[in-house]
Every structure is written in C-alpha cells, then in structure tokens.
Design a protein around this motif. Sequence first.
Motif, mmCIF file in Angstrom:
data_model
loop_
_atom_site.group_PDB
_atom_site.id
_atom_site.type_symbol
_atom_site.label_atom_id
_atom_site.label_comp_id
_atom_site.label_asym_id
_atom_site.label_seq_id
_atom_site.Cartn_x
_atom_site.Cartn_y
_atom_site.Cartn_z
ATOM 1 N N LYS A 26 0.833 -1.202 0.000
ATOM 2 C CA LYS A 26 0.000 0.000 0.000
ATOM 3 C C LYS A 26 0.869 1.253 0.000
ATOM 4 O O LYS A 26 1.962 1.260 0.543
ATOM 5 N N ILE A 30 -3.467 2.996 0.344
ATOM 6 C CA ILE A 30 -4.146 2.594 -0.885
ATOM 7 C C ILE A 30 -3.389 1.424 -1.505
ATOM 8 O O ILE A 30 -2.182 1.545 -1.776
ATOM 9 N N GLU A 38 -8.134 4.565 -11.482
ATOM 10 C CA GLU A 38 -8.617 4.346 -10.110
ATOM 11 C C GLU A 38 -7.605 4.855 -9.088
ATOM 12 O O GLU A 38 -7.973 5.498 -8.111
ATOM 13 N N SER A 41 -7.533 8.617 -8.943
ATOM 14 C CA SER A 41 -8.735 9.088 -8.253
ATOM 15 C C SER A 41 -8.590 8.944 -6.734
ATOM 16 O O SER A 41 -8.953 9.844 -5.975
ATOM 17 N N LYS A 42 -8.023 7.834 -6.283
ATOM 18 C CA LYS A 42 -7.831 7.606 -4.843
ATOM 19 C C LYS A 42 -6.802 8.577 -4.263
ATOM 20 O O LYS A 42 -6.948 9.042 -3.132
ATOM 21 N N ALA A 45 -8.395 11.905 -3.858
ATOM 22 C CA ALA A 45 -9.228 11.911 -2.653
ATOM 23 C C ALA A 45 -8.392 12.155 -1.396
ATOM 24 O O ALA A 45 -8.904 12.641 -0.393
ATOM 25 N N LYS A 46 -7.081 11.844 -1.469
ATOM 26 C CA LYS A 46 -6.164 12.097 -0.347
ATOM 27 C C LYS A 46 -5.618 13.526 -0.374
ATOM 28 O O LYS A 46 -4.820 13.905 0.469
#
Length: 180
Positions: A26, A30, A38, A41-42, A45-46
């Motif tokens: 990770k 993540i 994807e 996008s993650k 979001a952080k």
Amino acid sequence: MKKIVLSIILCVMTFAAIAQDTNTIKFLGIPIDGNKKEMISKLQAKGYEYDAASDALFGEFNGINAVISVQTVNNRVWRIAIVDANMNSDEANIKIRYNRLFEQLSNNGKYKVADGSTLGEKEDISYEMAVHNKRYDASFAFKDKSIHGIVWYMIAERYGKYGIVMFYENQDNAANGDDL
C-alpha cells in the motif's frame, strides 16, 4: 438452494478480495493494484492534485513537496514513484535526508532492510556519482512475507543539486517477460 449457493460464492469472493487487499503493498493506505485511473482518483481523494499535461500528481509526502507518478504494466498499477518537487539540496543536506529516510523505514515495524545503509559523513557523493557512476540507494522488504512488494529510494542529481526519488512497487504486477 440457488440463493444459498449464490450467498456462499459471494462470501468466498468477498473474503478473497479482503485477503488479497491485506497482502498487497500500500501507498498512503491505498493498495498498489487496479488501473491507473482508479489509483489517480484515490490519490486525489487524499488531497493530491492531478495535472493531465504532466500525467502526475502534486502534493506533500513525508514533509516534502513531491511529484507522484503512477506506473503500470499491462494496465495494472505496479509502481508509485515519488520525486522531490524541488531538487535543490546540496550534498550535506541530501545525506541528512537520505539517512533520516533510512532510519524512518528501518524503525517502521512493517519493513526490514533488504539492501543499503546510512551514508557516512565523509562520503563524497558528488565525486562518486560523477566519476564512478555510483548510485546511492536503499531498499526495504516487508516483514510480512505474504506482501510481495518493495520500497526503495535513491539520490538523484540534477545540475549539481540533489533530491530523493522513492518507489513503492507491487512485485505481483511487475513485468515478468510475457511481452518479450
């Protein structure tokens, strides 16, 4: 009967997905897996900002302004590369950063040293890199052997100034020669 079989299949698939997620390296919590869109996008979001022109994300990582690149093999994320946004350290300061990062990873309970050590005060990195093409890097494996990943970093030089380039790699998604 069909409902019971379907429920069992869904449970098995859910447990398999959870098990796979816990065994995947990770970055910032993540999993380094899935497709690039994807992952971007993650990371957004952080709080990281994506720039389509450079295909990179920008933000702070471990206290330093950084540029983050999501790298893929066969459309699956296999590596996250983190580069100092401002490669402007002198030799003395990059040694301090290198050694501090080595100690941070060494003291983190998730990792064990795979290769490398701290740099000595008398190490002349500019000479060694220029004359002997020496590369200063260190790598860390996971203590949990079920995680097939590695974290490593190195000193990069640009116009006499230095920075750190760091990588989080999912070995399960790395190129294995199938395309050759």
